[in-house]
Design a protein around this motif. Sequence first.
Motif, short mmCIF file in Angstrom:
data_model
loop_
_atom_site.label_atom_id
_atom_site.label_comp_id
_atom_site.label_asym_id
_atom_site.label_seq_id
_atom_site.Cartn_x
_atom_site.Cartn_y
_atom_site.Cartn_z
N HIS A 298 0.79 -1.02 -0.02
CA HIS A 298 -0.09 0.08 -0.22
C HIS A 298 0.83 1.30 0.14
O HIS A 298 0.56 2.15 -0.75
N SER A 299 1.94 1.23 0.81
CA SER A 299 2.84 2.42 0.98
C SER A 299 3.54 2.82 -0.25
O SER A 299 3.60 3.82 -0.80
N SER A 300 3.78 1.70 -1.12
CA SER A 300 4.57 1.58 -2.43
C SER A 300 3.44 2.26 -3.68
O SER A 300 3.96 3.05 -4.31
N ILE A 301 2.19 1.62 -3.29
CA ILE A 301 1.38 2.49 -4.37
C ILE A 301 1.13 3.94 -4.15
O ILE A 301 1.14 4.62 -5.13
N ASN A 315 -9.28 0.31 -4.61
CA ASN A 315 -10.28 -0.89 -4.43
C ASN A 315 -9.74 -2.01 -3.89
O ASN A 315 -10.45 -2.69 -2.91
N ALA A 316 -8.36 -2.37 -4.66
CA ALA A 316 -8.05 -3.89 -4.19
C ALA A 316 -7.23 -3.51 -2.82
O ALA A 316 -7.13 -4.59 -1.94
N VAL A 317 -6.75 -2.54 -2.54
CA VAL A 317 -6.31 -2.11 -1.24
C VAL A 317 -7.36 -2.07 -0.02
O VAL A 317 -6.98 -2.97 1.06
N ILE A 318 -8.42 -1.86 -0.40
CA ILE A 318 -9.74 -1.96 0.79
C ILE A 318 -9.88 -3.61 0.94
O ILE A 318 -10.16 -4.07 1.93
N PHE A 334 -11.05 3.89 2.11
CA PHE A 334 -12.11 4.32 1.62
C PHE A 334 -12.74 5.73 1.68
O PHE A 334 -13.15 6.41 0.86
N ARG A 335 -12.53 6.03 2.91
CA ARG A 335 -12.74 7.53 3.44
C ARG A 335 -12.03 8.56 2.81
O ARG A 335 -12.42 9.64 2.38
N MET A 348 -15.82 -2.14 0.14
CA MET A 348 -16.17 -1.72 1.56
C MET A 348 -17.42 -2.23 2.28
O MET A 348 -17.36 -2.86 3.22
N ILE A 349 -18.62 -2.31 1.48
CA ILE A 349 -19.76 -2.92 1.91
C ILE A 349 -19.47 -4.55 2.23
O ILE A 349 -19.87 -5.17 2.97
N GLY A 350 -18.94 -5.04 1.33
CA GLY A 350 -18.58 -6.67 1.18
C GLY A 350 -17.75 -7.00 2.65
O GLY A 350 -17.70 -7.98 3.38
N GLY A 351 -16.70 -6.14 2.73
CA GLY A 351 -15.62 -6.41 3.91
C GLY A 351 -16.33 -6.19 5.11
O GLY A 351 -16.02 -6.92 6.00
N LEU A 352 -17.16 -5.13 5.36
CA LEU A 352 -17.95 -5.07 6.41
C LEU A 352 -18.76 -6.21 6.89
O LEU A 352 -18.94 -6.57 7.96
N ALA A 353 -19.59 -6.55 5.62
CA ALA A 353 -20.62 -7.68 5.77
C ALA A 353 -19.94 -9.12 6.19
O ALA A 353 -20.43 -9.66 7.02
#
Length: 544
Positions: A298-301, A315-318, A334-335, A348-353
């Motif tokens: 993530h830092s490299s990106i 999106n892939a990082v999330i 996301f925010r 994000m919705i999928g991750g929470l669910a």
Amino acid sequence: MIRKKKDKCSNLQQRLSIWERCSNIRTLKQIHGFMMVSGFNSNPSALRELIFTCAISISGAMDYANQLFKQITEPDRFMWNTMLRGSAQSSNPSNAISLYTQMEERHVRPDNFTFPFLLKACTKLSWVKMGNEVHGKIVKFGFESNTFVRNTLINFHSNCGDLTVARALFDGSPKRDVVAWSALTAGYARRGDLGMARQLFDESPIKDLVSWNVMITGYVKCGDMENARKLFDEVPERDVVTWNTMIAGYVRCGSCDKAMEMFEEMRCAGERPDEVTMLSLLSACADSGALDVGQKVHSSISEMGFGSSKIVLENAVIDMYAKCGSIENALEVFRRMREKDVSSWNSMIGGLAFHGHAEETINLFTEMRREKIRPNEITFVAVLVACSHGGMVEEGHQYFNLLRNEYGIEPNIKHYGCMVDLLGRAGLLNEAFRFIEAMEIEPNAIVWRTLLGACRTHGNVELGKQANERLLSMRRDQSGDYVLLSNIYASMGEWDGVEKVRKLMDDSGVKKDPGCSLIEADNKELMNFLFESKPNLRLKYNVI
């Protein structure tokens, strides 16, 4: 006379400079407006440059190119070929076939550039029948001996046509043509015939980087990372595709550590990673749960930027953070996103669910709708999963109805499966059974297995038997299906039923996989001590 020549050269340089500076649709429209005002809109040379810039040079301008092309009363062959080329490499390659039909209707004779673009469109679409028809037209017009046309034919038949035809064309071509060698080698590799592909590769008198990448990719797709690595070490030069192929191969094989090692080698070699590299690495981190490595990626990106690909990568990082269990980091990314697409919300919705945050999932879905972002079928799967985990039966019904009634999305098997899981978890087994019976699509084994599992949880023998019968009518080789029913009987003390299930398994030739426990231990000395003091532990535990 000299002054006139200078004026002509000056005008030509100015025109070339204008088109070179044209890098986006806005500038293109300004130039087009200038052409109309200045009377160049009917100048064939200016029109050719305009069409070429629209169709080829500027990404995403193909629709504008089509609008312009329709307004030209008598486009010449160069313009037709340019439009065919642009269509073939666009997201709608079928337009190339439509354009060629119009070209024939207007009696514009094709040349040796026309058919390769058509073949590329057919290859992209895997339209074998249409590609064979194009091949017939090539023979009719006498272009089969043209090197450019023949190589495209070899590529078409190697990819999706007839390999025998590709081989015959290859055998009739000059043996020093590296494009022909690469195309045929790739064809055999894609069809899984790595032996013939390797033979062609070894026999090839000239090997360019494409040839090496084709062969390495062939081994990677077959999971043969050992031979892929050997070729990788031998290749005279490497590009980002070579590195990405190896990284993706290690990720696919589950060797995430090797994928990260390859990434470090790539950077040390001075090769700049692209978005494909980073997506592969994020996938590796998500699959292995390597949060610390994922944070480094993530830092490299963030350091490299990536411009237009940033949304896809974010999106892939999330997704990576969510799968690694770090919902807080996923929400933070996301925010902070300046731009979001539907995949951003879904990630994000999928991750929470899937982490059981039912209320937060519903709140974010409500926010998504308030922001006028149209949800898709993936969004609703996540929302229904959240309702299932949160025991929100009434809300689940509401969202299932919303899927079709407000957004016109036909429920798929995943949506139905989520509803069965929701009802089953809530103990509404009869309602779940009726729901399956009323499904508008054929329920699959997973749906019946979900109901069977719910019957096991709630101890419903009668409904469990019915679900098991439906399940066994679809498949009879899964030991887990039998075990679930057996456990239902056992939980109710019906041992005759247990015995019947065991006999059914024996009669069907199904063997239950032996159970085992998994211990992941860093202290191998401790584990060795345990095994030495209690040898029977080796039979019970599988140690990493």
